[in-house]
Design a protein around this motif. Structure first.
Motif, PDB file in Angstrom:
ATOM      1  N   UNK A 168       1.288  -1.460   0.085  1.00  0.00           N
ATOM      2  CA  UNK A 168       0.760   0.212  -0.175  1.00  0.00           C
ATOM      3  C   UNK A 168       0.948   1.534  -0.174  1.00  0.00           C
ATOM      4  N   UNK A 169       0.281   1.987  -0.658  1.00  0.00           N
ATOM      5  CA  UNK A 169       0.897   3.583  -0.745  1.00  0.00           C
ATOM      6  C   UNK A 169       0.411   3.949   0.630  1.00  0.00           C
ATOM      7  N   UNK A 191       4.461   0.061   0.264  1.00  0.00           N
ATOM      8  CA  UNK A 191       4.990   0.576  -1.322  1.00  0.00           C
ATOM      9  C   UNK A 191       5.357   1.441  -1.333  1.00  0.00           C
ATOM     10  N   UNK A 192       5.265   2.440  -0.530  1.00  0.00           N
ATOM     11  CA  UNK A 192       5.845   4.036  -0.240  1.00  0.00           C
ATOM     12  C   UNK A 192       4.830   4.699   0.524  1.00  0.00           C
ATOM     13  N   UNK A 193       5.993   5.282   0.947  1.00  0.00           N
ATOM     14  CA  UNK A 193       5.612   6.344   3.086  1.00  0.00           C
ATOM     15  C   UNK A 193       5.629   7.715   2.784  1.00  0.00           C
ATOM     16  N   UNK A 225      -2.478   5.701   8.164  1.00  0.00           N
ATOM     17  CA  UNK A 225      -1.718   5.466   9.443  1.00  0.00           C
ATOM     18  C   UNK A 225      -1.285   6.828  11.084  1.00  0.00           C
ATOM     19  N   UNK A 226      -3.197   6.848  11.810  1.00  0.00           N
ATOM     20  CA  UNK A 226      -2.401   8.030  12.331  1.00  0.00           C
ATOM     21  C   UNK A 226      -1.849   7.754  13.861  1.00  0.00           C
ATOM     22  N   UNK A 296       9.159  13.380   4.295  1.00  0.00           N
ATOM     23  CA  UNK A 296       7.871  14.575   5.012  1.00  0.00           C
ATOM     24  C   UNK A 296       7.500  15.348   3.690  1.00  0.00           C
ATOM     25  N   UNK A 297       6.304  15.267   3.954  1.00  0.00           N
ATOM     26  CA  UNK A 297       5.549  15.900   2.661  1.00  0.00           C
ATOM     27  C   UNK A 297       5.038  17.561   3.657  1.00  0.00           C
TER      28      UNK A 297
END
Length: 301
Positions: A168-169, A191-193, A225-226, A296-297
């Motif tokens: 999952x992304x 798949x990505x974070x 995910x929180x 970090x976005x």
């Protein structure tokens, strides 16, 4: 001196009556049913369900107390009460409680004492705001190691949890310096974070900014995910209502670390903000893991 003795006697009698009353509640009010760890994880994997979890910290906020990294906030308390009764409204949304209302033999002696004390004081308060007509799910999916008397199931549960984000992304919404999964293989199957960093304390004070930024950053098929304390419980529900899969899953990374080290007491984990141990709020400021920093976005101050 006499007045102090009278006051102490009254307090003692009140506490004794409260304990007796809450013990009797089991005989007049039906205990909530809590599904197993495996049933809970399977429901998340198979249905792509969202989950909001409750523990004593959430009930503290509901009843007007502070707890850990969240100060007194009546609006948050009302929202937590609101989400609690949505249990059973959909197969895609799970409300979870700790399995502490019947036998406690599956817990360590220390955890048994903790839950006995809490329920002897507050069982009736908790029961009267629950929807006990349908089963709840298991809140301790993210606390799968430390409080369990039989820790042999922890590795198996950890592997089942990894199936949730396998392929999952993932968008992680976490407190600054929580750093979930950094330095271990917990999320290697994703798949990505990407990460949105939020205030480490009193996150609910920035709730509107948080949910606005999640909506800007998240794709509809992302897994969110929180790890934001009591704020995560409400945020998971609101994001589910918007069509996302969102999991309130704080502490999963800490429990994974403790499991891998075979911890028998709550150890400090280097580089992690932790609210449950002394000095846990003091975190190395020079953390420069390049992979983590690249994920970090957005950072909400």
């Amino acid at each position: 001196m006499l007045l102090r003795k009278i006051k102490n006697k009254l307090v003692y009698e009140k506490e004794k009556w409260t304990t007796w009353f809450n013990k009797c509640i089991c005989y007049v009010m039906r205990n909530p049913i809590v599904k197993s760890m495996d049933e809970t994880i399977d429901a998340i994997v198979e249905r792509r369900a969202s989950i909001s979890r409750y523990g004593d910290g959430e009930f503290d906020i509901i009843f007007g107390r502070t707890q850990g990294f969240q100060g007194l906030n009546y609006e948050l308390g009302e929202r937590l009460k609101e989400v609690l009764v949505h249990n059973g409204e959909s197969d895609r949304f799970l409300v979870a409680l700790p399995d502490c209302f019947g036998s406690l033999e599956h817990f360590t002696p220390e955890a048994q004492i903790h839950w006995k004390i809490r329920l002897n004081k507050e069982r009736y308060q908790w029961y009267r705001i629950m929807n006990r007509n349908v089963p709840y799910y298991h809140a301790q999916i993210s606390r799968f190691y430390f409080d369990w008397a039989d820790k042999s199931q922890a590795p198996r549960w950890a592997e089942k949890l990894k199936k949730i984000w396998s392929g999952r992304n993932v968008l992680i919404v976490e407190g600054a310096k929580s750093r979930m999964g950094v330095g271990n293989d917990l999320f290697d199957g994703a798949n990505s974070i990407r990460r949105i960093l939020c205030p480490a304390v009193n996150a609910f004070n920035s709730y509107n900014k948080i949910i606005e930024q999640v909506r800007k950053c998240a794709n509809q098929d992302d897994l969110i995910l929180i790890a934001l304390g009591q704020t995560a419980t409400v945020l998971a529900y609101d994001l589910y209502k918007m069509g996302y899969q969102a999991l309130d899953i704080g502490h999963v990374d800490v429990e994974y670390e403790w499991m891998k080290m075979g911890a028998i007491k709550k150890e400090r984990i280097v580089g992690r903000f932790m609210n449950e141990i002394d000095s846990g709020a003091f975190v190395d400021e020079s953390f420069d893991n390049s992979k983590y920093l690249s994920q970090i976005v957005y950072t909400i101050e």
